[in-house]
Design a protein around this motif. Structure first.
Motif, mmCIF file in Angstrom:
data_model
loop_
_atom_site.group_PDB
_atom_site.id
_atom_site.type_symbol
_atom_site.label_atom_id
_atom_site.label_comp_id
_atom_site.label_asym_id
_atom_site.label_seq_id
_atom_site.Cartn_x
_atom_site.Cartn_y
_atom_site.Cartn_z
ATOM 1 N N GLN A 82 -8.409 -7.997 -2.767
ATOM 2 C CA GLN A 82 -7.574 -7.334 -1.769
ATOM 3 C C GLN A 82 -8.302 -7.237 -0.433
ATOM 4 O O GLN A 82 -7.709 -7.438 0.629
ATOM 5 C CB GLN A 82 -7.171 -5.939 -2.246
ATOM 6 C CG GLN A 82 -6.153 -5.957 -3.357
ATOM 7 C CD GLN A 82 -5.826 -4.560 -3.870
ATOM 8 O OE1 GLN A 82 -6.434 -3.581 -3.433
ATOM 9 N NE2 GLN A 82 -4.891 -4.480 -4.797
ATOM 10 N N GLN A 83 -9.611 -6.943 -0.474
ATOM 11 C CA GLN A 83 -10.381 -6.870 0.765
ATOM 12 C C GLN A 83 -10.421 -8.237 1.446
ATOM 13 O O GLN A 83 -10.292 -8.330 2.661
ATOM 14 C CB GLN A 83 -11.800 -6.379 0.474
ATOM 15 C CG GLN A 83 -11.872 -4.908 0.121
ATOM 16 C CD GLN A 83 -13.273 -4.486 -0.296
ATOM 17 O OE1 GLN A 83 -14.175 -5.318 -0.417
ATOM 18 N NE2 GLN A 83 -13.457 -3.182 -0.526
ATOM 19 N N GLN A 84 -10.579 -9.294 0.660
ATOM 20 C CA GLN A 84 -10.607 -10.636 1.239
ATOM 21 C C GLN A 84 -9.265 -10.988 1.856
ATOM 22 O O GLN A 84 -9.201 -11.572 2.935
ATOM 23 C CB GLN A 84 -10.999 -11.663 0.174
ATOM 24 C CG GLN A 84 -12.448 -11.564 -0.264
ATOM 25 C CD GLN A 84 -12.764 -12.476 -1.443
ATOM 26 O OE1 GLN A 84 -11.876 -13.102 -1.993
ATOM 27 N NE2 GLN A 84 -14.032 -12.535 -1.816
ATOM 28 N N GLN A 85 -8.179 -10.613 1.198
ATOM 29 C CA GLN A 85 -6.852 -10.892 1.750
ATOM 30 C C GLN A 85 -6.628 -10.111 3.035
ATOM 31 O O GLN A 85 -6.068 -10.634 3.998
ATOM 32 C CB GLN A 85 -5.768 -10.542 0.730
ATOM 33 C CG GLN A 85 -5.688 -11.513 -0.429
ATOM 34 C CD GLN A 85 -4.657 -11.079 -1.469
ATOM 35 O OE1 GLN A 85 -4.087 -10.015 -1.363
ATOM 36 N NE2 GLN A 85 -4.437 -11.926 -2.461
ATOM 37 N N LYS A 86 -7.072 -8.847 3.078
ATOM 38 C CA LYS A 86 -6.914 -8.048 4.287
ATOM 39 C C LYS A 86 -7.685 -8.687 5.442
ATOM 40 O O LYS A 86 -7.198 -8.756 6.568
ATOM 41 C CB LYS A 86 -7.400 -6.624 4.060
ATOM 42 C CG LYS A 86 -6.460 -5.779 3.236
ATOM 43 C CD LYS A 86 -7.010 -4.384 3.060
ATOM 44 C CE LYS A 86 -6.110 -3.530 2.191
ATOM 45 N NZ LYS A 86 -6.664 -2.193 1.961
ATOM 46 N N LYS A 87 -8.910 -9.142 5.147
ATOM 47 C CA LYS A 87 -9.712 -9.767 6.196
ATOM 48 C C LYS A 87 -9.021 -11.020 6.727
ATOM 49 O O LYS A 87 -8.976 -11.258 7.929
ATOM 50 C CB LYS A 87 -11.103 -10.127 5.659
ATOM 51 C CG LYS A 87 -11.994 -8.929 5.450
ATOM 52 C CD LYS A 87 -13.349 -9.346 4.909
ATOM 53 C CE LYS A 87 -14.234 -8.149 4.612
ATOM 54 N NZ LYS A 87 -15.517 -8.572 4.026
ATOM 55 N N LYS A 88 -8.457 -11.812 5.830
ATOM 56 C CA LYS A 88 -7.774 -13.041 6.252
ATOM 57 C C LYS A 88 -6.559 -12.717 7.106
ATOM 58 O O LYS A 88 -6.349 -13.331 8.155
ATOM 59 C CB LYS A 88 -7.348 -13.853 5.029
ATOM 60 C CG LYS A 88 -8.478 -14.521 4.307
ATOM 61 C CD LYS A 88 -7.960 -15.306 3.099
ATOM 62 C CE LYS A 88 -9.088 -15.904 2.301
ATOM 63 N NZ LYS A 88 -8.597 -16.622 1.114
ATOM 64 N N THR A 89 -5.741 -11.760 6.669
ATOM 65 C CA THR A 89 -4.521 -11.433 7.425
ATOM 66 C C THR A 89 -4.874 -10.797 8.763
ATOM 67 O O THR A 89 -4.235 -11.083 9.771
ATOM 68 C CB THR A 89 -3.617 -10.487 6.625
ATOM 69 O OG1 THR A 89 -4.358 -9.333 6.242
ATOM 70 C CG2 THR A 89 -3.051 -11.173 5.395
#
Length: 184
Positions: free
Chosen positions: A54-61
């Motif tokens: 989830q943290q990686q997805q937040k960083k990407k978005t």
């Protein structure tokens, strides 16, 4: 211990008695974790993996949003954003009206379908009532009723044993046979 010596299982010989037997290897006892600890550890691991993803997805978005904002602000001025926003609002209002109209149409179609199905159901119930009323009305006697009565009387005669003329086993054994053997 009671029992014969032949039936008892022989005890295995001690390894120390044999000269050729290899020495015993002392291994540490196996330790096992209780199952609840293992399950808890798996749940913690899964939660950590989910949190990382989830943290990686937040960083990407967030990175994508920042680059999009930069391109929008650098390419267009504040004057061009207002007409785009008003156009979008007008389009949303049109879409909302269209959705309302479709909803009302679907609601009307559903009401009509319910009315038709309830009318058909009432008709079927009426026909069913007519059929059950016909079956309840006593019909005049026909040849079928006579045949059924005859079958019933025959079943009664067959199913009830003749108690008056029945002989016991002893009575049958005492009576001589009516025919004589022919080979004597």
């Amino acid at each position: 211990m009671a029992g014969r010596a032949e039936t008892r299982t022989p005890e295995p010989p001690d390894r120390d008695e044999h000269e050729k037997s290899p020495p015993r290897v002392l291994r540490p006892r196996r330790t096992t974790r209780p199952p609840y600890n293992y399950g808890q550890e798996q749940e913690i691991d899964i939660q950590q993996i989910n949190a990382r993803s989830q943290q990686q997805q937040k960083k990407k978005t967030l990175g994508k949003l920042v680059t999009q904002r930069e391109t929008v602000t650098s390419d267009s001025s504040t004057e061009s954003e207002d007409p785009n926003a008003s156009e979008l609002i007008q389009e949303l209002v049109k879409l909302r009206k269209e959705i309302k109209l479709r909803y009302e149409l679907h609601k009307e179609e559903l009401r009509k379908a319910k009315e038709e199905s309830s009318a058909a159901l009432a008709e079927v119930r009426h026909e069913l009532q007519i059929l059950t009323d016909r079956l309840l009305v006593p019909q005049p006697e026909t040849g079928i009723d006579d045949i059924l009565r005859e079958i019933q009387t025959l079943n009664d005669v067959i199913s009830t044993p003749a108690l008056i003329g029945s002989l016991s086993y002893a009575d049958i054994a005492r009576t001589p046979p009516l025919s004589h053997p022919s080979n004597i």
